[in-house]
Design a protein around this motif. Structure first.
Motif, PDB file in Angstrom:
ATOM      1  N   GLY A  99       0.816  -1.213   0.000  1.00 10.80           N
ATOM      2  CA  GLY A  99       0.000   0.000   0.000  1.00 10.80           C
ATOM      3  C   GLY A  99       0.847   1.259   0.000  1.00 10.80           C
ATOM      4  N   THR A 100       1.883   1.289   0.842  1.00 11.17           N
ATOM      5  CA  THR A 100       2.787   2.434   0.873  1.00 11.17           C
ATOM      6  C   THR A 100       3.494   2.597  -0.459  1.00 11.17           C
ATOM      7  OG1 THR A 100       3.143   2.154   3.251  1.00 11.17           O
ATOM      8  CG2 THR A 100       4.786   3.432   2.037  1.00 11.17           C
ATOM      9  N   LEU A 101       3.942   1.490  -1.017  1.00 10.61           N
ATOM     10  CA  LEU A 101       4.642   1.524  -2.296  1.00 10.61           C
ATOM     11  C   LEU A 101       3.740   2.082  -3.400  1.00 10.61           C
ATOM     12  CD1 LEU A 101       7.251   0.780  -3.785  1.00 10.61           C
ATOM     13  CD2 LEU A 101       6.342  -1.531  -4.060  1.00 10.61           C
ATOM     14  N   ALA A 102       2.485   1.636  -3.433  1.00  7.60           N
ATOM     15  CA  ALA A 102       1.548   2.111  -4.454  1.00  7.60           C
ATOM     16  C   ALA A 102       1.266   3.605  -4.274  1.00  7.60           C
ATOM     17  CB  ALA A 102       0.252   1.308  -4.381  1.00  7.60           C
ATOM     18  N   TYR A 103       1.126   4.046  -3.015  1.00  5.21           N
ATOM     19  CA  TYR A 103       0.881   5.469  -2.751  1.00  5.21           C
ATOM     20  C   TYR A 103       2.042   6.321  -3.256  1.00  5.21           C
ATOM     21  CZ  TYR A 103       0.730   9.845  -0.161  1.00  5.21           C
ATOM     22  OH  TYR A 103       0.749  11.178   0.166  1.00  5.21           O
ATOM     23  N   LEU A 104       3.270   5.914  -2.956  1.00  4.34           N
ATOM     24  CA  LEU A 104       4.436   6.683  -3.376  1.00  4.34           C
ATOM     25  C   LEU A 104       4.549   6.721  -4.901  1.00  4.34           C
ATOM     26  CD1 LEU A 104       6.953   5.405  -0.686  1.00  4.34           C
ATOM     27  CD2 LEU A 104       5.915   7.681  -0.810  1.00  4.34           C
ATOM     28  N   ALA A 105       4.213   5.615  -5.546  1.00  3.70           N
ATOM     29  CA  ALA A 105       4.247   5.588  -7.011  1.00  3.70           C
ATOM     30  C   ALA A 105       3.234   6.581  -7.582  1.00  3.70           C
ATOM     31  CB  ALA A 105       3.975   4.173  -7.518  1.00  3.70           C
ATOM     32  N   ARG A 106       2.064   6.650  -6.965  1.00  2.00           N
ATOM     33  CA  ARG A 106       1.046   7.610  -7.437  1.00  2.00           C
ATOM     34  C   ARG A 106       1.501   9.054  -7.240  1.00  2.00           C
ATOM     35  NH1 ARG A 106      -2.514   4.039  -4.704  1.00  2.00           N
ATOM     36  NH2 ARG A 106      -2.753   5.558  -2.990  1.00  2.00           N
ATOM     37  N   GLN A 107       2.348   9.297  -6.244  1.00  5.55           N
ATOM     38  CA  GLN A 107       2.850  10.646  -5.992  1.00  5.55           C
ATOM     39  C   GLN A 107       3.950  11.053  -6.970  1.00  5.55           C
ATOM     40  OE1 GLN A 107       1.483  12.783  -3.479  1.00  5.55           O
ATOM     41  NE2 GLN A 107       0.019  11.121  -3.765  1.00  5.55           N
ATOM     42  N   GLY A 108       4.456  10.090  -7.744  1.00  6.67           N
ATOM     43  CA  GLY A 108       5.474  10.415  -8.734  1.00  6.67           C
ATOM     44  C   GLY A 108       6.799   9.718  -8.545  1.00  6.67           C
ATOM     45  N   ALA A 109       6.903   8.813  -7.572  1.00  4.37           N
ATOM     46  CA  ALA A 109       8.165   8.089  -7.366  1.00  4.37           C
ATOM     47  C   ALA A 109       8.497   7.256  -8.602  1.00  4.37           C
ATOM     48  CB  ALA A 109       8.069   7.192  -6.135  1.00  4.37           C
ATOM     49  N   ALA A 110       9.686   7.462  -9.135  1.00  3.58           N
ATOM     50  CA  ALA A 110      10.135   6.725 -10.311  1.00  3.58           C
ATOM     51  C   ALA A 110      11.039   5.559  -9.927  1.00  3.58           C
ATOM     52  CB  ALA A 110      10.877   7.660 -11.258  1.00  3.58           C
ATOM     53  N   ARG A 111      11.500   5.562  -8.678  1.00  3.74           N
ATOM     54  CA  ARG A 111      12.333   4.470  -8.144  1.00  3.74           C
ATOM     55  C   ARG A 111      12.267   4.544  -6.633  1.00  3.74           C
ATOM     56  NH1 ARG A 111      17.994   5.069  -7.516  1.00  3.74           N
ATOM     57  NH2 ARG A 111      17.938   6.620  -9.183  1.00  3.74           N
ATOM     58  N   VAL A 112      12.280   3.387  -5.981  1.00  5.54           N
ATOM     59  CA  VAL A 112      12.188   3.337  -4.528  1.00  5.54           C
ATOM     60  C   VAL A 112      13.322   2.485  -3.989  1.00  5.54           C
ATOM     61  CG1 VAL A 112      10.819   2.583  -2.544  1.00  5.54           C
ATOM     62  CG2 VAL A 112       9.676   3.630  -4.522  1.00  5.54           C
ATOM     63  N   CYS A 113      14.157   3.087  -3.111  1.00  6.53           N
ATOM     64  CA  CYS A 113      15.194   2.328  -2.418  1.00  6.53           C
ATOM     65  C   CYS A 113      14.590   1.798  -1.124  1.00  6.53           C
ATOM     66  CB  CYS A 113      16.411   3.199  -2.129  1.00  6.53           C
ATOM     67  SG  CYS A 113      17.769   2.280  -1.353  1.00  6.53           S
ATOM     68  N   LEU A 114      14.528   0.501  -0.983  1.00  4.55           N
ATOM     69  CA  LEU A 114      13.890  -0.111   0.173  1.00  4.55           C
ATOM     70  C   LEU A 114      14.768   0.015   1.419  1.00  4.55           C
ATOM     71  CD1 LEU A 114      12.573  -3.352  -1.554  1.00  4.55           C
ATOM     72  CD2 LEU A 114      11.258  -1.298  -0.976  1.00  4.55           C
ATOM     73  N   PRO A 115      14.158   0.096   2.592  1.00  3.29           N
ATOM     74  CA  PRO A 115      14.940   0.143   3.832  1.00  3.29           C
ATOM     75  C   PRO A 115      15.765  -1.139   3.987  1.00  3.29           C
ATOM     76  CG  PRO A 115      12.639   0.737   4.240  1.00  3.29           C
ATOM     77  CD  PRO A 115      12.706   0.188   2.854  1.00  3.29           C
ATOM     78  N   PRO A 116      16.951  -1.050   4.552  1.00  2.00           N
ATOM     79  CA  PRO A 116      17.831  -2.224   4.615  1.00  2.00           C
ATOM     80  C   PRO A 116      17.359  -3.301   5.580  1.00  2.00           C
ATOM     81  CG  PRO A 116      18.808  -0.383   5.798  1.00  2.00           C
ATOM     82  CD  PRO A 116      17.609   0.158   5.077  1.00  2.00           C
ATOM     83  N   GLU A 117      16.396  -2.977   6.472  1.00  2.00           N
ATOM     84  CA  GLU A 117      15.980  -3.961   7.470  1.00  2.00           C
ATOM     85  C   GLU A 117      14.936  -4.951   6.971  1.00  2.00           C
ATOM     86  OE1 GLU A 117      13.624  -0.101   8.482  1.00  2.00           O
ATOM     87  OE2 GLU A 117      15.589  -0.664   7.696  1.00  2.00           O
TER      88      GLU A 117
END
Length: 316
Positions: free
Chosen positions: A130-148
């Motif tokens: 859900g968070t990933l989809a929200y950020l993509a809708r805001q314009g995120a073109a790439r997401v670096c995932l948290p290391p944990e």
């Protein structure tokens, strides 16, 4: 990269307070010698360091672009004052005018960047679809995932994502950031008169437990892992899961050689044990870890499975 592996190496922003001369030399080598595709630039830990680094940016950007690198400008990880808010706004506005993407490392920057193509940095918690989809809708073109994140979560997010995902695969892991300056406190100083004590520790300052065991590392206002993340053994599994961007976080060692080793592993020209042996020579006394991806404590070092754990199997 060659063959059917369309992967890219990303160099994250330098987290430490290095002298300007060291910064200039470091990025000159990255521009001219490193097998890096994308370089993220910016002082993201402490705004007090920015006057030392920001004047270098025009020359660094020009040098990196001349070397064939894509440049992304990284925003602050913790914005606490009106001055820092204005600094972030100015950075984003300037990037839009010059055509650079910005890496958002806090939700304030995410809000300011809404509707524009940008990158989400590892300081923004992305733990579910859900968070990933929200950020993509805001314009995120790439997401670096948290290391944990464990490998099961990485695989699930990669399967659900409509945008490229990135994994941190080398370097001390960012764990937390605070309003207080731990370096200043360790030297008996106040944050406002810190004398830039963090500059004495170019890889961060190790924190020991009461029993004398190395536990964490501090970097100004930032808490890092005491160990250095090394996911060279997990690259094949991450590729199989759909991860195509691999982030190297700069350490005070030969990052050109580190990039060369990770490139060789991703292109299947070097196996992980051989890469780790060479990385150990480069890292010296800096211990490695890979526990998080196996669902264990982050500082653990687990024998690589050459794959991300299957969702039905659970983590190691």
């Amino acid at each position: 990269m060659t063959g059917d592996i369309a992967a890219k190496l990303v160099l994250g922003p330098v987290l430490f307070h290095w002298p300007a001369e060291q910064m200039a030399d470091f990025y000159a080598r990255i521009a001219d010698e490193a097998e890096i595709d994308i370089v993220h630039l910016g002082e993201i830990v402490c705004s007090k360091r920015a006057p030392f680094f920001d004047p270098l940016l025009p020359d660094l950007i020009e040098r990196l672009q001349r070397g064939g690198k894509e440049v992304v400008l990284a925003s602050r990880a913790l914005v606490m004052s009106e001055r820092e808010t204005k600094m972030t706004a100015t950075q984003i506005e300037g990037a839009e005018e010059t055509g650079f993407m910005v890496e958002a490392n806090d939700l304030g920057a995410v809000r300011r960047l809404a509707g524009r193509r940008h990158v989400i940095g590892p300081f923004v918690n992305v733990y579910n679809e859900g968070t990933l989809a929200y950020l993509a809708r805001q314009g995120a073109a790439r997401v670096c995932l948290p290391p944990e994140l464990p490998g099961t979560a990485i695989a699930a997010l990669a399967k659900a994502s409509d945008v490229p995902l990135e994994a941190l695969v080398f370097g001390r892991m960012p764990l937390a950031i605070s309003a207080r300056c731990f370096h200043a406190r360790a030297h008996g100083l106040h944050k406002d008169s810190c004398r830039y004590a963090c500059g004495a520790d170019p890889d961060g300052r190790t924190v020991n437990t009461l029993d004398g065991d190395a536990f964490l590392a501090i970097n100004g206002t930032q808490t890092l892992s005491q160990t250095c993340l090394n996911l060279s053994g997990e690259i094949p599994g991450l590729l199989a899961a759909g991860i195509r961007h691999f982030r190297l976080s700069p350490q005070n060692l030969d990052m050109v050689a580190v990039a060369r080793l990770f490139r060789s592993v991703a292109e299947r020209r070097l196996d992980a044990p051989a890469a780790t042996a060479q990385l150990s020579l480069l890292a010296g006394d800096l211990p490695f870890s890979n526990g998080f991806i196996h669902g264990r404590e982050g500082r653990a070092l687990i024998e690589a499975r050459f794959g991300v754990p299957d969702r039905d199997q659970g983590a190691a």
